[in-house]
Design a protein around this motif. Structure first.
Motif, PDB file in Angstrom:
ATOM      1  N   GLY A   1      26.948  31.894  40.213  1.00 22.31           N
ATOM      2  CA  GLY A   1      25.903  32.644  39.509  1.00 22.31           C
ATOM      3  C   GLY A   1      24.548  32.015  39.780  1.00 22.31           C
ATOM      4  O   GLY A   1      24.359  30.822  39.547  1.00 22.31           O
ATOM      5  N   ILE A   2      23.643  32.833  40.320  1.00 21.62           N
ATOM      6  CA  ILE A   2      22.312  32.327  40.683  1.00 21.62           C
ATOM      7  C   ILE A   2      21.278  32.969  39.759  1.00 21.62           C
ATOM      8  O   ILE A   2      21.255  34.189  39.619  1.00 21.62           O
ATOM      9  CB  ILE A   2      21.974  32.699  42.146  1.00 21.62           C
ATOM     10  CG1 ILE A   2      23.054  32.163  43.096  1.00 21.62           C
ATOM     11  CG2 ILE A   2      20.592  32.192  42.533  1.00 21.62           C
ATOM     12  CD1 ILE A   2      22.950  32.727  44.512  1.00 21.62           C
TER      13      ILE A   2
ATOM     14  N   ALA B   1      28.946  27.451  39.627  1.00 17.95           N
ATOM     15  CA  ALA B   1      29.970  28.085  40.461  1.00 17.95           C
ATOM     16  C   ALA B   1      31.355  27.544  40.099  1.00 17.95           C
ATOM     17  O   ALA B   1      31.485  26.692  39.218  1.00 17.95           O
ATOM     18  CB  ALA B   1      29.673  27.811  41.937  1.00 17.95           C
TER      19      ALA B   1
ATOM     20  N   THR C   1      35.784  30.174  35.290  1.00 17.67           N
ATOM     21  CA  THR C   1      36.155  29.436  36.504  1.00 17.67           C
ATOM     22  C   THR C   1      36.906  28.155  36.152  1.00 17.67           C
ATOM     23  O   THR C   1      36.708  27.571  35.094  1.00 17.67           O
ATOM     24  CB  THR C   1      34.900  29.066  37.336  1.00 17.67           C
ATOM     25  OG1 THR C   1      33.902  28.544  36.474  1.00 17.67           O
ATOM     26  CG2 THR C   1      34.358  30.260  38.080  1.00 17.67           C
TER      27      THR C   1
ATOM     28  N   PHE D   1      32.744  26.536  32.827  1.00 17.20           N
ATOM     29  CA  PHE D   1      32.502  27.951  32.528  1.00 17.20           C
ATOM     30  C   PHE D   1      33.862  28.538  32.169  1.00 17.20           C
ATOM     31  O   PHE D   1      34.880  28.146  32.759  1.00 17.20           O
ATOM     32  CB  PHE D   1      31.925  28.696  33.739  1.00 17.20           C
ATOM     33  CG  PHE D   1      30.626  28.118  34.236  1.00 17.20           C
ATOM     34  CD1 PHE D   1      29.466  28.230  33.492  1.00 17.20           C
ATOM     35  CD2 PHE D   1      30.569  27.449  35.462  1.00 17.20           C
ATOM     36  CE1 PHE D   1      28.269  27.687  33.942  1.00 17.20           C
ATOM     37  CE2 PHE D   1      29.375  26.903  35.920  1.00 17.20           C
ATOM     38  CZ  PHE D   1      28.222  27.021  35.165  1.00 17.20           C
TER      39      PHE D   1
ATOM     40  N   VAL E   1      41.361  35.351  34.730  1.00 19.90           N
ATOM     41  CA  VAL E   1      40.446  36.420  35.155  1.00 19.90           C
ATOM     42  C   VAL E   1      41.107  37.252  36.264  1.00 19.90           C
ATOM     43  O   VAL E   1      41.066  38.486  36.244  1.00 19.90           O
ATOM     44  CB  VAL E   1      39.100  35.828  35.634  1.00 19.90           C
ATOM     45  CG1 VAL E   1      38.198  36.902  36.207  1.00 19.90           C
ATOM     46  CG2 VAL E   1      38.401  35.098  34.485  1.00 19.90           C
TER      47      VAL E   1
ATOM     48  N   GLN F   1      31.294  42.385  38.576  1.00 20.46           N
ATOM     49  CA  GLN F   1      32.386  41.830  39.374  1.00 20.46           C
ATOM     50  C   GLN F   1      33.734  42.125  38.734  1.00 20.46           C
ATOM     51  O   GLN F   1      34.708  42.436  39.427  1.00 20.46           O
ATOM     52  CB  GLN F   1      32.163  40.328  39.552  1.00 20.46           C
ATOM     53  CG  GLN F   1      30.921  40.063  40.387  1.00 20.46           C
ATOM     54  CD  GLN F   1      30.530  38.614  40.393  1.00 20.46           C
ATOM     55  OE1 GLN F   1      30.551  37.943  39.369  1.00 20.46           O
ATOM     56  NE2 GLN F   1      30.155  38.131  41.554  1.00 20.46           N
ATOM     57  N   ALA F   2      33.774  42.052  37.391  1.00 20.33           N
ATOM     58  CA  ALA F   2      35.016  42.377  36.681  1.00 20.33           C
ATOM     59  C   ALA F   2      35.399  43.844  36.951  1.00 20.33           C
ATOM     60  O   ALA F   2      36.572  44.168  37.183  1.00 20.33           O
ATOM     61  CB  ALA F   2      34.837  42.132  35.183  1.00 20.33           C
TER      62      ALA F   2
ATOM     63  N   ALA G   1      33.489  31.950  42.838  1.00 17.75           N
ATOM     64  CA  ALA G   1      32.370  32.742  42.317  1.00 17.75           C
ATOM     65  C   ALA G   1      31.200  31.818  42.042  1.00 17.75           C
ATOM     66  O   ALA G   1      31.371  30.602  41.892  1.00 17.75           O
ATOM     67  CB  ALA G   1      32.788  33.460  41.041  1.00 17.75           C
TER      68      ALA G   1
ATOM     69  N   SER H   1      28.379  39.236  36.007  1.00 19.05           N
ATOM     70  CA  SER H   1      29.833  39.082  36.216  1.00 19.05           C
ATOM     71  C   SER H   1      30.563  40.347  35.780  1.00 19.05           C
ATOM     72  O   SER H   1      31.653  40.642  36.285  1.00 19.05           O
ATOM     73  CB  SER H   1      30.393  37.927  35.388  1.00 19.05           C
ATOM     74  OG  SER H   1      29.550  36.831  35.413  1.00 19.05           O
TER      75      SER H   1
ATOM     76  N   VAL I   1      37.705  31.031  40.686  1.00 19.28           N
ATOM     77  CA  VAL I   1      37.952  32.054  39.649  1.00 19.28           C
ATOM     78  C   VAL I   1      39.175  31.659  38.811  1.00 19.28           C
ATOM     79  O   VAL I   1      40.241  31.319  39.352  1.00 19.28           O
ATOM     80  CB  VAL I   1      38.156  33.446  40.294  1.00 19.28           C
ATOM     81  CG1 VAL I   1      38.462  34.490  39.213  1.00 19.28           C
ATOM     82  CG2 VAL I   1      36.930  33.846  41.107  1.00 19.28           C
TER      83      VAL I   1
HETATM   84  C1  2NL Z   1      25.336  30.072  35.997  1.00 21.90           C
HETATM   85  C2  2NL Z   1      26.790  30.153  36.120  1.00 21.90           C
HETATM   86  C3  2NL Z   1      28.531  31.367  37.139  1.00 21.90           C
HETATM   87  C4  2NL Z   1      30.364  32.770  37.763  1.00 21.90           C
HETATM   88  C5  2NL Z   1      29.053  32.621  37.324  1.00 21.90           C
HETATM   89  C6  2NL Z   1      32.120  34.481  37.926  1.00 21.90           C
HETATM   90  C7  2NL Z   1      32.381  35.818  37.992  1.00 21.90           C
HETATM   91  C8  2NL Z   1      33.678  36.240  38.018  1.00 21.90           C
HETATM   92  C9  2NL Z   1      34.699  35.368  37.962  1.00 21.90           C
HETATM   93  C10 2NL Z   1      34.385  34.050  37.889  1.00 21.90           C
HETATM   94 CL1  2NL Z   1      34.012  37.883  38.078  1.00 21.90          CL
HETATM   95  N1  2NL Z   1      33.119  33.607  37.865  1.00 21.90           N
HETATM   96  N2  2NL Z   1      30.830  34.051  37.915  1.00 21.90           N
HETATM   97  C11 2NL Z   1      31.119  31.645  37.981  1.00 21.90           C
HETATM   98  C12 2NL Z   1      30.586  30.397  37.772  1.00 21.90           C
HETATM   99  C13 2NL Z   1      29.277  30.252  37.349  1.00 21.90           C
HETATM  100  O1  2NL Z   1      27.226  31.324  36.732  1.00 21.90           O
HETATM  101  O2  2NL Z   1      24.834  29.097  35.500  1.00 21.90           O
HETATM  102  N3  2NL Z   1      24.590  31.064  36.446  1.00 21.90           N
HETATM  103  C14 2NL Z   1      23.179  31.089  36.385  1.00 21.90           C
END
Ligand code: 2NL
Length: 347
Positions: free
Chosen positions: A314-315, A290, A258, A255, A297, A175-176, A312, A172, A293
């Motif tokens: 995250g995988i 997910a 988000t 999260f 942020v 992305q920021a 957003a 992330s 946003v």
């Molecule tokens: C997970 C969860 C996540 C994001 C990552 C993200 C990035 C920006 C702004 C907002 Cl710049 N969100 N990333 C959002 C939700 C979940 O990852 O468990 N990943 C393995």
């Protein structure tokens, strides 16, 4: 003298007969035909002979010399031929033997997964962005609505280098950085890469692993992006990675970056949803996190949350690879046992 010459001839021919090496034959040549050899000695004594005897002995001496010479030459040729034959026999190649296989490498399963993920999102118009693994606290935490004192910033969970430098805990941070650079422009990116957490390694945790995060930001219009777009994309993703029959479900989650946040499950790729050991009888398996946003942020990166909206996700690459290929221990990906790696030749 005549008898002596004949005797020498017999002696030399006998030695030549039993000699079986070029060196031995050469020694015999030197011994009998050399300047200090017995035949030369005999010829030196010819002065003492009478005029009638001299040509006779001379002729016999030449005859003896010639006979030895000839026998030496034939024997040398024999020995040489035998040596060549022996060498050829020793070097013979059995053309019927099976060839030695050439070791061909293959993609590491994590590479295969990241490439598949990248291809999928490139096909939907996403761009790939990469960034530093050694990151500022600001981009890893602050800009993602994780202010100082937030429990996720704990020294227990993060490898800090200095007070405000660390090993990124998610991509992330990239992305920021992208949001800050693009300020006010739409974004559609994925950020694959290595990330680090202060975890004790076990079957499902690694202090270093890989992530692909995605981020879409657009200006708000009546019809565009909301939760449904996110759901549509991730539904297609689950089908791409785990098979056409997969369905997804969204579960509420949390999260800091988000709001709302969801965790996404896919119907079990092993049992199809009936319940098995992989899905622990539930029929569903969590594959990623997910959400939309968080306005904080957006604001911190210079986007007006009233005008812009984003989603957003995250995988975790290892998690996807473990589920897709039935790997039961994350450490297999990093111990580089060729017996493990060679099972992925078809990827
Ligand atoms: C997970 C969860 C996540 C994001 C990552 C993200 C990035 C920006 C702004 C907002 Cl710049 N969100 N990333 C959002 C939700 C979940 O990852 O468990 N990943 C393995």
């Amino acid at each position: 003298m005549q008898d002596r010459l004949k005797e020498l001839q017999q002696e030399a021919l006998g030695k030549i007969e039993v000699a079986n090496e070029l060196k031995m034959l050469n020694d015999i040549r030197v011994e009998y035909l050399g300047k200090k050899g017995p035949i030369t000695e005999v010829l030196k004594g010819m002065g003492k002979l009478s005029a009638e005897e001299r040509p006779l002995i001379g002729a016999i001496a030449n005859e003896v010399r010639g006979a030895i010479q000839e026998k030496l030459e034939t024997k040398m040729a024999d020995v040489e031929r035998a040596a060549i034959e022996k060498k050829l026999e020793a070097e013979a190649i059995d053309v019927t033997l099976p060839g030695r296989p050439v070791a061909v490498g293959n993609h590491h399963p994590l590479t295969a997964v990241v490439e598949k993920i990248e291809d999928f999102f490139l096909g939907l118009g996403f761009e790939i962005v990469e960034g530093p693994e050694v990151e500022k606290d600001y981009y890893n935490f602050e800009a993602l609505n994780l202010p100082k004192g937030h429990p996720a910033r704990d020294m227990q969970d993060t490898f800090y280098i200095t007070e405000d430098m660390l090993l990124r805990t998610h991509t992330s941070s990239v992305q920021a950085r992208t949001m800050e650079l693009e300020k006010g422009k739409p974004i559609k990116i994925i950020c694959p890469g290595k990330v680090y957490r202060r975890d004790d390694d076990d079957a499902t945790h690694s202090h270093q692993f890989m992530q692909t995060e995605g981020l879409v930001i657009e200006e708000i219009t009546d019809e565009n992006i909301g939760m449904s777009n996110l759901k549509g994309i991730l539904d297609a993703f689950a089908k791409e990675m785990f098979g056409e029959d997969r369905e997804i479900r969204l579960r509420p989650s949390f999260f800091p970056f988000t709001e709302p946040s969801v965790e996404i499950d896919t119907s079990c790729m092993k049992c199809g949803g009936c319940g098995c050991n992989i899905c622990k009888g539930t029929g569903w398996i969590e594959i990623l996190g997910a959400g939309m946003v968080h306005p904080n942020v957006l604001e911190m990166a210079g986007y007006d949350p009233k005008k812009y909206r984003g989603y957003a996700f995250g995988i975790g690459q290892e998690r996807i690879a473990m589920l897709a290929y039935g790997v039961d221990d994350i450490r297999h990906f990093y111990t580089n046992d060729v017996r493990f790696l060679q099972q992925f030749k078809q990827l």
